[in-house]
Design an enzyme around this catalytic site. Structure first.
Site, mmCIF file in Angstrom:
data_model
loop_
_atom_site.group_PDB
_atom_site.id
_atom_site.type_symbol
_atom_site.label_atom_id
_atom_site.label_comp_id
_atom_site.label_asym_id
_atom_site.label_seq_id
_atom_site.Cartn_x
_atom_site.Cartn_y
_atom_site.Cartn_z
ATOM 1 C CG HIS A 1 84.083 98.335 58.835
ATOM 2 N ND1 HIS A 1 85.347 98.246 59.370
ATOM 3 C CD2 HIS A 1 84.198 99.086 57.716
ATOM 4 C CE1 HIS A 1 86.199 98.932 58.607
ATOM 5 N NE2 HIS A 1 85.529 99.443 57.597
ATOM 6 C CB CYS B 1 88.295 97.767 56.273
ATOM 7 S SG CYS B 1 88.005 99.164 55.187
ATOM 8 C CD GLU C 1 84.864 96.657 62.465
ATOM 9 O OE1 GLU C 1 84.339 95.729 61.805
ATOM 10 O OE2 GLU C 1 85.736 97.415 61.984
#
Lengths: 79, 229
Positions: free
Chosen positions: B203, B86, B205
């Site tokens: 994302h 990002c 994660e």
């Protein structure tokens, strides 16, 4: 010595903010407005008295930080 | 596997990526402050998501010139893998470590929702946990993720297998609606020439904890950790 750096998106690079401004102008009744492009203006106060040297330094600043050469063009005014 | 996560003023996803890395590697990543000029010896450097320096001037522009970035560039040149997620992707493009730039989303709206991604190349350390052509669902949260580059650069990225992910529909097909931010050729992530630097907008994660109901991002980190061990 002062320098003004105008930074704008290269022709052909999508400018959604410019587009939104154009739409807002149209909704306010301003007709006859073609494409709207939005840029930035950066004013610099320089400890430099030679205009050529000042321009050279500002050029270097533009290349390294002020503008992103992938998407932006710039124009420098020295006053 | 030892990882370092660089924290800039305004980073806000460093904890998320640290948790994902810890879950995959059983090692707590080091957190490195942007003003540090030195970086410990690590196997992976991560630039996390957020709004470094409040996105002043351009997203990632100020962070790209932080003291730590000199060291990050030197390590990347020496082959140490660097991952930018990002805002980290924006920093990598601004630092000249990846081609192209990220413009405001086509819609001008901040997009905060899950997206589907198609894995374009699984032959890299970052994507070895997936199959090429596989579709994964991961969250995305950005206002400026509209990837752009000149047509020659885009052709080169495609020709060299340097497109990592593309925005797609749930069935893996590409269409304009699935390309949430209007990115050129629906590109969501790109590699550098040696495939050791990856930048991506979504994302993974944030899709690694079963509690959150989606673990599609686990393959990203387990594949990466396996490749680096």
């Amino acid at each position: 010595m002062k320098a003004r750096v105008h930074i704008f998106l290269k022709p052909g690079v999508l400018d959604p903010q410019g587009k939104a401004i154009g739409n807002a102008l149209a909704s306010l009744g301003f007709s006859g407005v073609g494409e709207v492009r939005q840029g930035k203006l950066v004013e610099l106060d320089l400890a430099e008295s030679d205009a050529a040297r000042a321009r050279e330094r500002v050029e270097a600043m533009c290349r390294q930080l002020l503008a992103n050469p992938v998407i932006e063009d710039y124009a420098i005014e020295i006053a | 596997m030892k990882a370092a996560v660089v924290i800039f003023p305004g980073s806000n996803r460093e904890r998320d990526v640290c948790l994902a890395l810890k879950r995959a590697s059983a090692h707590e990543p080091l957190r490195v402050w942007h003003g540090d000029a030195e970086l410990p010896a690590v196997d992976l450097i991560v630039l996390p998501g957020g709004f470094a320096y409040g996105d002043y001037l351009r997203c990632g522009a100020m962070a790209a010139h932080s003291p730590i970035m000199r060291e990050v560039k030197a390590r990347a040149a020496a082959g140490v893998p660097v991952l930018g997620i990002c805002n980290g992707f924006q920093v990598l493009t601004e630092a000249g470590m990846l081609p192209g730039a990220l413009l405001p989303n086509r819609s001008l709206k901040f997009i905060c929702r899950d997206v589907h991604l198609r894995v374009e190349n699984s032959q890299t350390i970052f994507t070895s946990g997936y199959e090429a052509g596989q579709t994964i669902r991961v969250p995305t949260a950005h206002g400026e993720g509209n990837y752009t580059a000149d047509p020659e650069t885009l052709d080169r990225l495609e020709g060299e297998g340097r497109v990592a992910f593309r925005y797609c529909r749930a069935d893996g097909a590409l269409d304009d609606e699935a390309n949430v931010n209007g990115s050129a050729r629906a590109i969501a992530g790109v590699f550098n020439e040696s495939r050791t630097v990856l930048g991506l907008m979504p994302h993974p994660e944030n899709a690694t904890d079963p509690l959150l109901g989606n673990t599609d991002g686990q393959g990203f980190f387990s594949g990466l950790v396996a490749a680096l061990q």
